[in-house]
Design an enzyme around this catalytic site. Sequence first.
Site, PDB file in Angstrom:
ATOM      1  N   ARG A 167       1.743 -13.870   6.681  1.00 17.78           N
ATOM      2  CA  ARG A 167       2.681 -12.947   5.604  1.00 17.78           C
ATOM      3  C   ARG A 167       3.752 -13.153   5.591  1.00 17.78           C
ATOM      4  O   ARG A 167       4.549 -12.937   4.643  1.00 17.78           O
ATOM      5  CB  ARG A 167       2.402 -11.405   5.790  1.00 17.78           C
ATOM      6  CG  ARG A 167       0.742 -10.647   6.836  1.00 17.78           C
ATOM      7  CD  ARG A 167       1.620  -9.011   6.763  1.00 17.78           C
ATOM      8  NE  ARG A 167       1.793  -7.703   5.586  1.00 17.78           N
ATOM      9  CZ  ARG A 167       0.687  -7.177   4.944  1.00 17.78           C
ATOM     10  NH1 ARG A 167      -0.358  -7.096   5.476  1.00 17.78           N
ATOM     11  NH2 ARG A 167       1.392  -6.202   4.113  1.00 17.78           N
ATOM     12  N   TYR A 170       4.795 -14.413   1.844  1.00 17.41           N
ATOM     13  CA  TYR A 170       5.445 -13.509   0.912  1.00 17.41           C
ATOM     14  C   TYR A 170       7.102 -12.337   1.385  1.00 17.41           C
ATOM     15  O   TYR A 170       7.727 -12.650   1.053  1.00 17.41           O
ATOM     16  CB  TYR A 170       4.477 -12.031   1.032  1.00 17.41           C
ATOM     17  CG  TYR A 170       4.959 -11.056   0.229  1.00 17.41           C
ATOM     18  CD1 TYR A 170       4.285 -10.872  -1.788  1.00 17.41           C
ATOM     19  CD2 TYR A 170       4.540 -10.253   0.054  1.00 17.41           C
ATOM     20  CE1 TYR A 170       4.527  -9.861  -2.472  1.00 17.41           C
ATOM     21  CE2 TYR A 170       4.879  -8.876  -0.099  1.00 17.41           C
ATOM     22  CZ  TYR A 170       5.616  -8.596  -2.093  1.00 17.41           C
ATOM     23  OH  TYR A 170       4.433  -7.721  -2.827  1.00 17.41           O
ATOM     24  N   THR A 235      -0.429   4.115   8.833  1.00 15.98           N
ATOM     25  CA  THR A 235       0.053   4.164   7.283  1.00 15.98           C
ATOM     26  C   THR A 235       0.760   3.474   6.440  1.00 15.98           C
ATOM     27  O   THR A 235       1.321   2.630   6.482  1.00 15.98           O
ATOM     28  CB  THR A 235       1.535   6.125   7.852  1.00 15.98           C
ATOM     29  OG1 THR A 235       2.410   5.120   7.486  1.00 15.98           O
ATOM     30  CG2 THR A 235       0.693   6.156   8.817  1.00 15.98           C
ATOM     31  N   ARG A 236       0.196   4.402   5.311  1.00 14.81           N
ATOM     32  CA  ARG A 236       1.031   3.711   4.210  1.00 14.81           C
ATOM     33  C   ARG A 236       2.343   5.360   3.052  1.00 14.81           C
ATOM     34  O   ARG A 236       0.925   5.681   3.144  1.00 14.81           O
ATOM     35  CB  ARG A 236       0.175   2.597   2.829  1.00 14.81           C
ATOM     36  CG  ARG A 236       0.247   1.653   3.666  1.00 14.81           C
ATOM     37  CD  ARG A 236       1.088   0.625   3.575  1.00 14.81           C
ATOM     38  NE  ARG A 236       1.055  -0.138   4.838  1.00 14.81           N
ATOM     39  CZ  ARG A 236       0.260  -0.503   5.483  1.00 14.81           C
ATOM     40  NH1 ARG A 236       0.728  -0.414   6.736  1.00 14.81           N
ATOM     41  NH2 ARG A 236       0.066  -2.022   5.679  1.00 14.81           N
ATOM     42  N   ASP A 296      -0.407  -6.035  10.330  1.00 10.98           N
ATOM     43  CA  ASP A 296      -0.510  -5.548   9.397  1.00 10.98           C
ATOM     44  C   ASP A 296       0.256  -4.236  10.133  1.00 10.98           C
ATOM     45  O   ASP A 296       0.291  -3.688  11.260  1.00 10.98           O
ATOM     46  CB  ASP A 296      -1.922  -5.109   9.600  1.00 10.98           C
ATOM     47  CG  ASP A 296      -2.212  -3.559   8.465  1.00 10.98           C
ATOM     48  OD1 ASP A 296      -1.390  -3.915   7.633  1.00 10.98           O
ATOM     49  OD2 ASP A 296      -2.514  -2.478   8.866  1.00 10.98           O
TER      50      ASP A 296
HETATM   51  N1  LIG Z   1       2.474  -3.120  -6.350  1.00 15.26           N
HETATM   52  C1  LIG Z   1       2.654  -2.798  -5.239  1.00 15.26           C
HETATM   53  O1  LIG Z   1       1.740  -1.696  -4.675  1.00 15.26           O
HETATM   54  C2  LIG Z   1       3.333  -3.502  -5.028  1.00 15.26           C
HETATM   55  C3  LIG Z   1       4.450  -3.470  -3.880  1.00 15.26           C
HETATM   56  C4  LIG Z   1       5.958  -3.982  -3.436  1.00 15.26           C
HETATM   57  C5  LIG Z   1       6.165  -4.777  -4.243  1.00 15.26           C
HETATM   58  N2  LIG Z   1       5.453  -5.233  -5.508  1.00 15.26           N
HETATM   59  C6  LIG Z   1       6.243  -6.550  -6.243  1.00 15.26           C
HETATM   60  O2  LIG Z   1       6.190  -6.340  -7.503  1.00 15.26           O
HETATM   61  C7  LIG Z   1       5.784  -7.172  -8.997  1.00 15.26           C
HETATM   62  C8  LIG Z   1       4.429  -6.852  -9.486  1.00 15.26           C
HETATM   63  O3  LIG Z   1       3.529  -6.695  -8.093  1.00 15.26           O
HETATM   64  P1  LIG Z   1       1.902  -6.002  -9.423  1.00 15.26           P
HETATM   65  O4  LIG Z   1       1.282  -4.750  -8.176  1.00 15.26           O
HETATM   66  O5  LIG Z   1       1.753  -5.442 -10.896  1.00 15.26           O
HETATM   67  O6  LIG Z   1       1.061  -7.552  -8.973  1.00 15.26           O
HETATM   68  P2  LIG Z   1       0.417  -8.239  -9.666  1.00 15.26           P
HETATM   69  O7  LIG Z   1      -0.416  -9.554  -8.651  1.00 15.26           O
HETATM   70  O8  LIG Z   1      -0.457  -7.258 -11.015  1.00 15.26           O
HETATM   71  O9  LIG Z   1       1.121  -9.246 -10.950  1.00 15.26           O
HETATM   72  C9  LIG Z   1       1.987  -9.994 -10.733  1.00 15.26           C
HETATM   73  C10 LIG Z   1       1.957 -11.182 -11.518  1.00 15.26           C
HETATM   74  O10 LIG Z   1       2.763 -11.914 -11.636  1.00 15.26           O
HETATM   75  C11 LIG Z   1       2.486 -13.052 -12.128  1.00 15.26           C
HETATM   76  N3  LIG Z   1       2.586 -14.512 -11.724  1.00 15.26           N
HETATM   77  C12 LIG Z   1       2.206 -15.274 -10.107  1.00 15.26           C
HETATM   78  N4  LIG Z   1       3.043 -16.094  -9.629  1.00 15.26           N
HETATM   79  C13 LIG Z   1       3.346 -16.340 -10.815  1.00 15.26           C
HETATM   80  C14 LIG Z   1       4.362 -17.446 -11.167  1.00 15.26           C
HETATM   81  N5  LIG Z   1       4.638 -18.234 -10.292  1.00 15.26           N
HETATM   82  N6  LIG Z   1       4.741 -17.572 -12.866  1.00 15.26           N
HETATM   83  C15 LIG Z   1       4.401 -17.201 -13.575  1.00 15.26           C
HETATM   84  N7  LIG Z   1       3.629 -15.673 -13.179  1.00 15.26           N
HETATM   85  C16 LIG Z   1       3.301 -16.125 -11.492  1.00 15.26           C
HETATM   86  C17 LIG Z   1       0.308 -13.076 -11.825  1.00 15.26           C
HETATM   87  O11 LIG Z   1      -0.280 -13.438 -12.322  1.00 15.26           O
HETATM   88  C18 LIG Z   1       0.947 -11.869 -11.799  1.00 15.26           C
HETATM   89  O12 LIG Z   1       0.502 -10.827 -13.116  1.00 15.26           O
HETATM   90  C19 LIG Z   1       5.554  -8.087  -7.495  1.00 15.26           C
HETATM   91  O13 LIG Z   1       6.926  -8.865  -7.605  1.00 15.26           O
HETATM   92  C20 LIG Z   1       5.120  -7.550  -6.057  1.00 15.26           C
HETATM   93  O14 LIG Z   1       5.986  -8.512  -5.159  1.00 15.26           O
HETATM   94  C21 LIG Z   1       4.613  -5.484  -5.584  1.00 15.26           C
HETATM   95  O1  LIG Z   2     -10.377  -2.626   2.660  1.00 14.48           O
HETATM   96  C1  LIG Z   2      -9.210  -2.201   3.003  1.00 14.48           C
HETATM   97  C2  LIG Z   2      -7.728  -2.237   2.740  1.00 14.48           C
HETATM   98  C3  LIG Z   2      -6.435  -2.530   2.619  1.00 14.48           C
HETATM   99  N1  LIG Z   2      -6.889  -1.654   4.160  1.00 14.48           N
HETATM  100  C4  LIG Z   2      -5.634  -1.101   5.150  1.00 14.48           C
HETATM  101  O2  LIG Z   2      -4.219  -0.295   4.366  1.00 14.48           O
HETATM  102  C5  LIG Z   2      -3.351  -0.862   4.487  1.00 14.48           C
HETATM  103  C6  LIG Z   2      -2.526  -0.934   2.863  1.00 14.48           C
HETATM  104  O3  LIG Z   2      -3.187  -2.635   3.251  1.00 14.48           O
HETATM  105  P1  LIG Z   2      -3.003  -3.182   1.559  1.00 14.48           P
HETATM  106  O4  LIG Z   2      -3.844  -4.330   0.831  1.00 14.48           O
HETATM  107  O5  LIG Z   2      -3.240  -1.756   0.288  1.00 14.48           O
HETATM  108  O6  LIG Z   2      -1.196  -3.203   1.753  1.00 14.48           O
HETATM  109  P2  LIG Z   2       0.341  -3.744   1.797  1.00 14.48           P
HETATM  110  O7  LIG Z   2       0.692  -2.432   2.678  1.00 14.48           O
HETATM  111  O8  LIG Z   2      -0.579  -4.609   3.389  1.00 14.48           O
HETATM  112  O9  LIG Z   2       0.616  -4.199   1.121  1.00 14.48           O
HETATM  113  C7  LIG Z   2       1.463  -3.627  -0.199  1.00 14.48           C
HETATM  114  O10 LIG Z   2       2.534  -3.181   0.352  1.00 14.48           O
HETATM  115  C8  LIG Z   2       3.875  -4.067  -0.208  1.00 14.48           C
HETATM  116  C9  LIG Z   2       3.755  -4.515  -1.172  1.00 14.48           C
HETATM  117  O11 LIG Z   2       4.844  -5.097  -1.365  1.00 14.48           O
HETATM  118  C10 LIG Z   2       2.306  -5.398  -1.136  1.00 14.48           C
HETATM  119  O12 LIG Z   2       2.796  -6.510  -2.771  1.00 14.48           O
HETATM  120  C11 LIG Z   2       1.487  -4.362  -1.612  1.00 14.48           C
HETATM  121  O13 LIG Z   2      -0.156  -5.029  -1.398  1.00 14.48           O
HETATM  122  C12 LIG Z   2      -3.409  -2.077   5.552  1.00 14.48           C
HETATM  123  O14 LIG Z   2      -2.634  -0.836   6.714  1.00 14.48           O
HETATM  124  C13 LIG Z   2      -4.560  -2.193   5.098  1.00 14.48           C
HETATM  125  O15 LIG Z   2      -5.134  -2.842   7.085  1.00 14.48           O
HETATM  126  C14 LIG Z   2      -8.330  -0.666   4.363  1.00 14.48           C
HETATM  127  O16 LIG Z   2      -8.004  -0.831   5.354  1.00 14.48           O
HETATM  128  N2  LIG Z   2      -8.759  -0.870   4.036  1.00 14.48           N
END
Ligand SMILES: NC(=O)c1ccc[n+]([C@@H]2O[C@H](COP(=O)([O-])OP(=O)(O)OC[C@H]3O[C@@H](n4cnc5c(N)ncnc54)[C@H](O)[C@@H]3O)[C@@H](O)[C@H]2O)c1
Ligand SMILES: O=c1ccn([C@@H]2O[C@H](COP(=O)(O)OP(=O)(O)O[C@H]3OC[C@@H](O)[C@H](O)[C@H]3O)[C@@H](O)[C@H]2O)c(=O)[nH]1
Length: 340
Positions: A167, A170, A235-236, A296
């Site tokens: 991980r 990221y 948990t989340r 995880d």
């Molecule tokens: N959704 C979540 O739970 C979550 C949690 C923590 C942080 N974030 C952050 O929020 C942001 C958006 O997340 P999201 O859930 O919308 O994800 P997403 O994957 O739906 O969106 C990410 C976007 O970035 C674009 N992208 C990726 N690499 C790129 C690059 N090199 N150049 C240009 N575009 C690029 C993808 O095509 C996509 O449209 C991310 O930075 C992510 O790390 C999201």
């Molecule tokens: O099918 C599934 C997928 C996932 N999980 C579990 O659900 C939990 C959450 O997993 P996710 O893949 O949704 O996301 P994570 O919490 O690991 O990471 C997430 O949180 C922080 C953000 O920055 C990341 O972009 C986002 O993906 C994990 O414990 C995973 O093991 C399941 O139990 N079943």
Amino acid sequence: MATNGETKKPPPTPSPLRNAKFFQANMRILVTGGAGFIGSHLVDKLMENEKNEVIVVDNYFTGSKDNLRKWIGHPRFELVRHDITEPLLVEVDQIYHLACPASPIFYKHNPVKTIKTNVIGTLNMLGLAKRVGARILLTSTSEVYGDPLVHPQPENYWGNVNPIGVRSCYDEGKRVAETLMFDYHRQHGIEIRIARIFNTYGPRMNIDDGRVVSNFIAQALRGEPLTVQAPGTQTRSFCYVSDMVDGLLRLMEGQHTGPINIGNPGEFTMQELAETVKELINPDVEIKMVENTPDDPRQRKPDITKAKELLGWEPKIKLRDGLPLMEEDFRLRLGVPKKK
Ligand SMILES: NC(=O)c1ccc[n+]([C@@H]2O[C@H](COP(=O)([O-])OP(=O)(O)OC[C@H]3O[C@@H](n4cnc5c(N)ncnc54)[C@H](O)[C@@H]3O)[C@@H](O)[C@H]2O)c1
Ligand SMILES: O=c1ccn([C@@H]2O[C@H](COP(=O)(O)OP(=O)(O)O[C@H]3OC[C@@H](O)[C@H](O)[C@H]3O)[C@@H](O)[C@H]2O)c(=O)[nH]1
């Protein structure tokens, strides 16, 4: 003054368009990753304000033009296919820097590209912010806390991250991105904002995105077993996307650099989440325990004291109210109508 015998020309008359409504836009905003899940909802909100012009850059790795279809062709909107690991020159006032794959399946798919996006991509966006004097907001993540030993997580907790794990592209990538933001702020005076986003869900998530909420809803609608990854006690805390967008806007417009946690403190085990999805969406579906992936995090819950005090923000939508809104969107996209 004309010195070479030529007749001096009057200055050109400004284009009549200069007085048109859309030319009065006074804030030009770049959204990187704006074709993705959170980015496209943010764009919707920014476009509601007639004084904003919005430019989205995206390489469509995990995002889609479809998420922005209602804005394509709008005079205050531009969509550019661009990879942020390459430099970008645009005149903007604010940058919401979201570009980065967020689902663990996608960010682990090409880890070198993920870390380049976080490091080189963020450097490029900071270089742009410096050049044009724009304020820049980074969407960092709760993953900077790794597998946290402090619970819930306040912003002053430095985290427990494996620097060489699967991980790290990221979580370490986002930690470096945060470092770069602060170094540009201290060294060059750039105006920065850092949001540490906790798990966010809602309509428009990719159906096969691989994250837990989208997986469970798609599985429930397809009548497939809900795959809880072992042990299921991890948990989340899940934040509905409209609450998240509201938090990001307040952070950008406020006076605080952050980092500030933005997330919903309601905490659930993955087993509880599966049971809730089963109860709300398809009581006939089975819940199955499957193998987990390495590193995880075992627990995650934001301390949102700072967001409440500094931004006047707290989430409004509870998980039980948000899941049905996402179900509706997934039903439409999967073509599974609700039984009467
Ligand atoms: N959704 C979540 O739970 C979550 C949690 C923590 C942080 N974030 C952050 O929020 C942001 C958006 O997340 P999201 O859930 O919308 O994800 P997403 O994957 O739906 O969106 C990410 C976007 O970035 C674009 N992208 C990726 N690499 C790129 C690059 N090199 N150049 C240009 N575009 C690029 C993808 O095509 C996509 O449209 C991310 O930075 C992510 O790390 C999201
Ligand atoms: O099918 C599934 C997928 C996932 N999980 C579990 O659900 C939990 C959450 O997993 P996710 O893949 O949704 O996301 P994570 O919490 O690991 O990471 C997430 O949180 C922080 C953000 O920055 C990341 O972009 C986002 O993906 C994990 O414990 C995973 O093991 C399941 O139990 N079943």
